[in-house]
Design a protein around this motif. Sequence first.
Motif, mmCIF file in Angstrom:
data_model
loop_
_atom_site.group_PDB
_atom_site.id
_atom_site.type_symbol
_atom_site.label_atom_id
_atom_site.label_comp_id
_atom_site.label_asym_id
_atom_site.label_seq_id
_atom_site.Cartn_x
_atom_site.Cartn_y
_atom_site.Cartn_z
ATOM 1 N N ASN A 31 0.800 -1.229 0.000
ATOM 2 C CA ASN A 31 0.000 0.000 0.000
ATOM 3 C C ASN A 31 0.836 1.286 0.000
ATOM 4 O O ASN A 31 0.273 2.385 -0.013
ATOM 5 C CB ASN A 31 -0.936 0.025 1.208
ATOM 6 N N GLU A 32 2.159 1.146 0.022
ATOM 7 C CA GLU A 32 3.005 2.338 0.116
ATOM 8 C C GLU A 32 2.717 3.323 -1.022
ATOM 9 O O GLU A 32 2.602 4.528 -0.802
ATOM 10 C CB GLU A 32 4.498 1.949 0.101
ATOM 11 N N LEU A 33 2.578 2.789 -2.259
ATOM 12 C CA LEU A 33 2.381 3.679 -3.418
ATOM 13 C C LEU A 33 1.068 4.462 -3.316
ATOM 14 O O LEU A 33 0.977 5.590 -3.788
ATOM 15 C CB LEU A 33 2.401 2.875 -4.722
ATOM 16 N N LYS A 34 0.072 3.848 -2.684
ATOM 17 C CA LYS A 34 -1.220 4.522 -2.514
ATOM 18 C C LYS A 34 -1.033 5.794 -1.665
ATOM 19 O O LYS A 34 -1.553 6.860 -2.006
ATOM 20 C CB LYS A 34 -2.183 3.548 -1.826
ATOM 21 N N TYR A 35 -0.259 5.683 -0.602
ATOM 22 C CA TYR A 35 -0.058 6.846 0.280
ATOM 23 C C TYR A 35 0.839 7.893 -0.384
ATOM 24 O O TYR A 35 0.664 9.092 -0.176
ATOM 25 C CB TYR A 35 0.516 6.403 1.631
ATOM 26 N N ILE A 36 1.777 7.411 -1.205
ATOM 27 C CA ILE A 36 2.591 8.359 -1.978
ATOM 28 C C ILE A 36 1.683 9.091 -2.973
ATOM 29 O O ILE A 36 1.779 10.306 -3.154
ATOM 30 C CB ILE A 36 3.739 7.630 -2.707
ATOM 31 N N GLN A 37 0.769 8.337 -3.589
ATOM 32 C CA GLN A 37 -0.172 8.942 -4.543
ATOM 33 C C GLN A 37 -1.011 10.020 -3.850
ATOM 34 O O GLN A 37 -1.232 11.107 -4.409
ATOM 35 C CB GLN A 37 -1.082 7.852 -5.142
ATOM 36 N N ASP A 38 -1.455 9.739 -2.616
ATOM 37 C CA ASP A 38 -2.215 10.744 -1.847
ATOM 38 C C ASP A 38 -1.411 12.035 -1.717
ATOM 39 O O ASP A 38 -1.962 13.128 -1.857
ATOM 40 C CB ASP A 38 -2.525 10.234 -0.426
ATOM 41 N N ALA A 39 -0.123 11.878 -1.451
ATOM 42 C CA ALA A 39 0.736 13.062 -1.304
ATOM 43 C C ALA A 39 0.796 13.830 -2.626
ATOM 44 O O ALA A 39 0.706 15.067 -2.645
ATOM 45 C CB ALA A 39 2.136 12.645 -0.855
ATOM 46 N N PHE A 40 0.926 13.095 -3.724
ATOM 47 C CA PHE A 40 0.964 13.751 -5.037
ATOM 48 C C PHE A 40 -0.378 14.430 -5.332
ATOM 49 O O PHE A 40 -0.416 15.562 -5.793
ATOM 50 C CB PHE A 40 1.286 12.737 -6.151
ATOM 51 N N ASP A 41 -1.465 13.723 -5.055
ATOM 52 C CA ASP A 41 -2.791 14.259 -5.361
ATOM 53 C C ASP A 41 -3.050 15.553 -4.612
ATOM 54 O O ASP A 41 -3.686 16.477 -5.123
ATOM 55 C CB ASP A 41 -3.880 13.233 -5.017
ATOM 56 N N SER A 42 -2.570 15.621 -3.378
ATOM 57 C CA SER A 42 -2.815 16.825 -2.567
ATOM 58 C C SER A 42 -1.718 17.870 -2.784
ATOM 59 O O SER A 42 -1.802 18.975 -2.279
ATOM 60 C CB SER A 42 -2.882 16.449 -1.089
ATOM 61 N N TRP A 44 1.089 17.868 -1.422
ATOM 62 C CA TRP A 44 1.928 18.010 -0.225
ATOM 63 C C TRP A 44 3.104 17.050 -0.399
ATOM 64 O O TRP A 44 3.073 15.920 0.047
ATOM 65 C CB TRP A 44 1.149 17.703 1.052
ATOM 66 N N ILE A 45 4.136 17.531 -1.078
ATOM 67 C CA ILE A 45 5.252 16.690 -1.496
ATOM 68 C C ILE A 45 6.400 16.810 -0.508
ATOM 69 O O ILE A 45 7.274 15.967 -0.446
ATOM 70 C CB ILE A 45 5.729 17.150 -2.905
ATOM 71 N N SER A 46 6.399 17.863 0.252
ATOM 72 C CA SER A 46 7.579 18.205 1.034
ATOM 73 C C SER A 46 7.412 17.871 2.517
ATOM 74 O O SER A 46 6.931 16.800 2.868
ATOM 75 C CB SER A 46 7.869 19.685 0.791
ATOM 76 N N GLN A 47 7.762 18.795 3.382
ATOM 77 C CA GLN A 47 7.872 18.461 4.801
ATOM 78 C C GLN A 47 6.615 18.754 5.622
ATOM 79 O O GLN A 47 6.669 18.805 6.843
ATOM 80 C CB GLN A 47 9.072 19.178 5.408
ATOM 81 N N TYR A 48 5.484 18.965 4.937
ATOM 82 C CA TYR A 48 4.200 19.065 5.627
ATOM 83 C C TYR A 48 3.224 18.136 4.948
ATOM 84 O O TYR A 48 3.380 17.813 3.775
ATOM 85 C CB TYR A 48 3.649 20.498 5.570
ATOM 86 N N ALA A 71 8.719 12.841 13.480
ATOM 87 C CA ALA A 71 9.267 12.156 12.311
ATOM 88 C C ALA A 71 10.401 12.980 11.709
ATOM 89 O O ALA A 71 10.249 14.182 11.454
ATOM 90 C CB ALA A 71 8.168 11.931 11.271
ATOM 91 N N LEU A 72 11.534 12.336 11.480
ATOM 92 C CA LEU A 72 12.751 13.034 11.050
ATOM 93 C C LEU A 72 13.375 12.351 9.833
ATOM 94 O O LEU A 72 12.937 11.290 9.408
ATOM 95 C CB LEU A 72 13.756 13.060 12.210
ATOM 96 N N SER A 73 14.421 12.990 9.323
ATOM 97 C CA SER A 73 15.051 12.492 8.104
ATOM 98 C C SER A 73 15.916 11.250 8.330
ATOM 99 O O SER A 73 16.224 10.535 7.388
ATOM 100 C CB SER A 73 15.903 13.597 7.477
ATOM 101 N N SER A 74 16.307 10.986 9.568
ATOM 102 C CA SER A 74 17.098 9.779 9.843
ATOM 103 C C SER A 74 17.135 9.494 11.343
ATOM 104 O O SER A 74 16.816 10.367 12.162
ATOM 105 C CB SER A 74 18.546 9.940 9.344
ATOM 106 N N ILE A 256 6.409 12.290 1.545
ATOM 107 C CA ILE A 256 6.526 11.105 0.675
ATOM 108 C C ILE A 256 7.045 9.924 1.493
ATOM 109 O O ILE A 256 6.467 8.834 1.477
ATOM 110 C CB ILE A 256 7.521 11.371 -0.490
ATOM 111 N N SER A 257 8.136 10.157 2.214
ATOM 112 C CA SER A 257 8.717 9.094 3.045
ATOM 113 C C SER A 257 7.701 8.598 4.069
ATOM 114 O O SER A 257 7.586 7.389 4.311
ATOM 115 C CB SER A 257 9.947 9.601 3.783
ATOM 116 N N ALA A 258 6.971 9.544 4.677
ATOM 117 C CA ALA A 258 5.983 9.159 5.689
ATOM 118 C C ALA A 258 4.908 8.272 5.071
ATOM 119 O O ALA A 258 4.402 7.353 5.721
ATOM 120 C CB ALA A 258 5.361 10.397 6.324
ATOM 121 N N GLY A 259 4.582 8.520 3.789
ATOM 122 C CA GLY A 259 3.615 7.662 3.091
ATOM 123 C C GLY A 259 4.117 6.224 3.004
ATOM 124 O O GLY A 259 3.366 5.271 3.247
#
Length: 393
Positions: A31-42, A44-48, A71-74, A256-259
């Motif tokens: 399901n990861e791609l679905k949540y990435i798609q949500d980010a694209f659709d909205s 919200w690609i970046s840090q919010y 949630a952080l970068s590493s 994106i990562s959070a997705g």
Amino acid sequence: MIFLTDHLKILNTYRLEEKKIWLSPPHMGGNELKYIQDAFDSNWISQYGLNIDEFEKKIEDYLGSNSFVTALSSGTAAIHLALKLLNVGENDFVICQSFTFVASANPILYEKAIPVFIDSEASTWNMCPNALEDAVKYCLQQGKKPKAIITVSLYGMPFMVDEILEISRRYEIPIIEDSAEALGSQYKNKLCGTFGDLSIISFNGNKIITTSGGGILISRTSFDKTRALYLATQAKENKDYYHHSEIGYNYRMSNISAGIGIGQLEVLEDRIQRRRNNHDFYQSVLKDFDEIKLFEEPNEDFFSNYWLNTVTIEGNNCIITKEKLKKIFSENNIETRYLWKPMHFQPLYKKYKFFGRDLSGTLFGSGLCLPSGSDLTDEDKDKIMDILMKIKI
Ligand SMILES: *Cc1c(COP(=O)(O)O)cnc(C)c1O
């Protein structure tokens, strides 16, 4: 140049026809791609974005009460911010487990503080309580109480939680719990990530679940979370222009990562079960080996996610060595790795104090990590078993 050829070698193995068995590869849930798609659709690609909020919320629910997740970068960024939250600065002592990945210790040097390294004990391979207490006493004799103790749950095995926390409380030194490798592991039915005054988990590509790259800081108060978020976003103050009074960092996880992370959390229980099944497999194969000893939970208090299965090669007149074992696997297109080389042996860290008897050095000298991915198939296991059986004869 060495690094470049290493990378080319890795790229070439991706292209090989024959399937390679990796040590601990990413394993997507679906399901990861679905949540990435949500980010694209909205857009919200970046840090919010909603993925970040939901990812944090889901892990807070998983860990239970009193866990505030940023949630952080590493994972490394999370350790760094943990030190910042504890006001670690130049020439402060910070105690750290020696037997670990270098990322546990590096943030100490980012802040120009002084690491003090602690050996492992035999039952969990993690911080030895006796050596820890010796180190605390040493620091006190130097006139400075350590600012933090960085404990690690290596390869997914929880550390001796009761004993270490007792020392931390008695001397009033906060714990930074590096559970980078231990999501889902438990001690006395409590999850790793809940033991430290501040705790961290990594979602790097090789960990039990991944966000492609990322980590979380877990704090016990919303106040600490607010401050971590502020430091992770360039310490920008709440004004309608850009206003900064202190140094901040660009450490926030992307939406994106959070997705990817939300998709991975859906399969976390399955991934833990699969890694534990891998452990059962190694247990059944290695039970009759005198010289190759599988590392296991010491007793029922410990529940490991068995992120990596590790063995040590023991006995005085061993025919097999860790180097030979690694080579045989490698010739069969199977990745294995040596155990972490302790920090007190690293050129970067060897000038710093070390407390203990050097069990970690012995482990490094005799140990190997075996393929432990949650995507290991029965076929892969048969291949691994065949190789191990050939060695036995
Ligand atoms: C992976 C790891 C880290 C660092 O996490 P990143 O997300 O890769 O920065 C820290 N400590 C330990 C023990 C690790 O295995």
